[in-house]
Design a protein around this motif. Sequence first.
Motif, PDB file in Angstrom:
ATOM      1  N   LEU A  72      47.645  71.925  -6.053  1.00 37.12           N
ATOM      2  CA  LEU A  72      46.921  70.725  -5.632  1.00 37.12           C
ATOM      3  C   LEU A  72      46.129  70.130  -6.787  1.00 37.12           C
ATOM      4  N   ALA A  73      45.872  70.939  -7.812  1.00 35.12           N
ATOM      5  CA  ALA A  73      45.184  70.429  -9.003  1.00 35.12           C
ATOM      6  C   ALA A  73      45.985  69.296  -9.636  1.00 35.12           C
ATOM      7  N   PHE A  74      47.316  69.388  -9.577  1.00 41.64           N
ATOM      8  CA  PHE A  74      48.155  68.314 -10.121  1.00 41.64           C
ATOM      9  C   PHE A  74      48.120  67.084  -9.235  1.00 41.64           C
ATOM     10  N   THR A  75      48.468  67.282  -7.980  1.00 44.32           N
ATOM     11  CA  THR A  75      48.588  66.129  -7.085  1.00 44.32           C
ATOM     12  C   THR A  75      47.243  65.458  -6.861  1.00 44.32           C
ATOM     13  N   GLY A  76      46.174  66.227  -6.925  1.00 44.67           N
ATOM     14  CA  GLY A  76      44.858  65.653  -6.711  1.00 44.67           C
ATOM     15  C   GLY A  76      44.346  64.828  -7.865  1.00 44.67           C
ATOM     16  N   ALA A  77      44.793  65.110  -9.068  1.00 43.39           N
ATOM     17  CA  ALA A  77      44.206  64.444 -10.232  1.00 43.39           C
ATOM     18  C   ALA A  77      45.116  63.397 -10.879  1.00 43.39           C
ATOM     19  N   VAL A  78      46.385  63.674 -10.963  1.00 46.67           N
ATOM     20  CA  VAL A  78      47.275  62.836 -11.768  1.00 46.67           C
ATOM     21  C   VAL A  78      47.412  61.420 -11.206  1.00 46.67           C
ATOM     22  N   PHE A  79      47.604  61.290  -9.902  1.00 47.16           N
ATOM     23  CA  PHE A  79      47.790  59.956  -9.326  1.00 47.16           C
ATOM     24  C   PHE A  79      46.520  59.124  -9.436  1.00 47.16           C
ATOM     25  N   GLY A  80      45.378  59.763  -9.234  1.00 47.75           N
ATOM     26  CA  GLY A  80      44.106  59.049  -9.365  1.00 47.75           C
ATOM     27  C   GLY A  80      43.856  58.579 -10.787  1.00 47.75           C
ATOM     28  N   ILE A  99      38.586  51.987  -7.270  1.00 45.81           N
ATOM     29  CA  ILE A  99      39.602  51.730  -6.247  1.00 45.81           C
ATOM     30  C   ILE A  99      40.865  52.523  -6.564  1.00 45.81           C
ATOM     31  N   GLY A 100      41.262  52.524  -7.842  1.00 50.00           N
ATOM     32  CA  GLY A 100      42.449  53.278  -8.251  1.00 50.00           C
ATOM     33  C   GLY A 100      42.314  54.771  -7.986  1.00 50.00           C
ATOM     34  N   GLU A 101      41.147  55.322  -8.273  1.00 49.02           N
ATOM     35  CA  GLU A 101      40.922  56.750  -8.044  1.00 49.02           C
ATOM     36  C   GLU A 101      40.956  57.081  -6.557  1.00 49.02           C
ATOM     37  N   GLY A 106      42.879  59.967  -3.154  1.00 50.60           N
ATOM     38  CA  GLY A 106      42.630  60.092  -1.723  1.00 50.60           C
ATOM     39  C   GLY A 106      43.852  59.902  -0.864  1.00 50.60           C
ATOM     40  N   LEU A 107      44.690  58.941  -1.188  1.00 53.04           N
ATOM     41  CA  LEU A 107      45.862  58.670  -0.356  1.00 53.04           C
ATOM     42  C   LEU A 107      47.146  59.238  -0.959  1.00 53.04           C
ATOM     43  N   ILE A 108      47.519  58.746  -2.142  1.00 53.35           N
ATOM     44  CA  ILE A 108      48.795  59.163  -2.731  1.00 53.35           C
ATOM     45  C   ILE A 108      48.774  60.652  -3.057  1.00 53.35           C
ATOM     46  N   GLY A 109      47.713  61.121  -3.716  1.00 48.46           N
ATOM     47  CA  GLY A 109      47.620  62.534  -4.076  1.00 48.46           C
ATOM     48  C   GLY A 109      47.605  63.449  -2.870  1.00 48.46           C
ATOM     49  N   SER A 110      46.897  63.048  -1.816  1.00 51.08           N
ATOM     50  CA  SER A 110      46.840  63.894  -0.619  1.00 51.08           C
ATOM     51  C   SER A 110      48.202  63.969   0.061  1.00 51.08           C
ATOM     52  N   LEU A 111      48.907  62.848   0.134  1.00 52.63           N
ATOM     53  CA  LEU A 111      50.231  62.861   0.760  1.00 52.63           C
ATOM     54  C   LEU A 111      51.254  63.599  -0.096  1.00 52.63           C
ATOM     55  N   ALA A 112      51.136  63.501  -1.411  1.00 49.89           N
ATOM     56  CA  ALA A 112      52.049  64.231  -2.298  1.00 49.89           C
ATOM     57  C   ALA A 112      51.792  65.734  -2.242  1.00 49.89           C
ATOM     58  N   SER A 113      50.614  66.129  -1.808  1.00 56.14           N
ATOM     59  CA  SER A 113      50.262  67.546  -1.750  1.00 56.14           C
ATOM     60  C   SER A 113      51.033  68.296  -0.670  1.00 56.14           C
ATOM     61  N   TYR A 114      51.393  67.606   0.403  1.00 55.67           N
ATOM     62  CA  TYR A 114      52.102  68.277   1.492  1.00 55.67           C
ATOM     63  C   TYR A 114      53.411  68.926   1.022  1.00 55.67           C
ATOM     64  N   PRO A 115      54.350  68.169   0.444  1.00 62.00           N
ATOM     65  CA  PRO A 115      55.598  68.828   0.023  1.00 62.00           C
ATOM     66  C   PRO A 115      55.385  69.867  -1.078  1.00 62.00           C
ATOM     67  N   VAL A 116      54.396  69.626  -1.940  1.00 60.05           N
ATOM     68  CA  VAL A 116      54.108  70.603  -2.999  1.00 60.05           C
ATOM     69  C   VAL A 116      53.646  71.921  -2.386  1.00 60.05           C
TER      70      VAL A 116
END
Length: 170
Positions: A72-80, A99-101, A106-116
């Motif tokens: 989650l360290a990846f998905t949480g930080a990279v997209f933001g 707004i980008g962060e 908050g949205l893209i990183g959290s949703l990408a975390s599920y499959p990871v």
Amino acid sequence: MGRQGQVQRVVILAIMIALDFLLSPIFRIEGMAPMSSVMNVIAAVLMGPTYAVVMAIVCALMRMLLLGIPPLAFTGAVFGALLAGILYRLKSVVWMPIIGEIIGTGLIGSLASYPVMVLYTGTHSQLFWFVFTPRFFGGAIIGSVIAYLLLLKLTQVDQFKRAQRYFLTK
């Protein structure tokens, strides 16, 4: 830009990586990493999207390898970091990377975390798509507010402006 400018870029990047790595576990709320969001936003304003993403990737790797943090360290930080940097480059006002962060983490990183996490744990029976969203949004909002307050002052400091120029010139 000569060799001196390149060295200064690497030094600033290394300092940002060190700050992100050291501050994130200290000011951590279970399931949230608001200091990672603070550093993403400041890195986006200071260094732009490319270097902000490099910082996020290196810090995520260090957290995973040295602190035992899940992917989650990846998905949480990279997209933001990426979205914060892109939005700041589009319109250089302090609230744009916020707004980008929030959207990126908050949205893209959290949703990408599920499959990871399904791949990481090998199961999806206890997970659902939005399981990470409240905590990622919470961390991104808390961190973004702190970053906004810091940037209001940092963007007035001559050394910060000078450091920004190292990343803007080719």
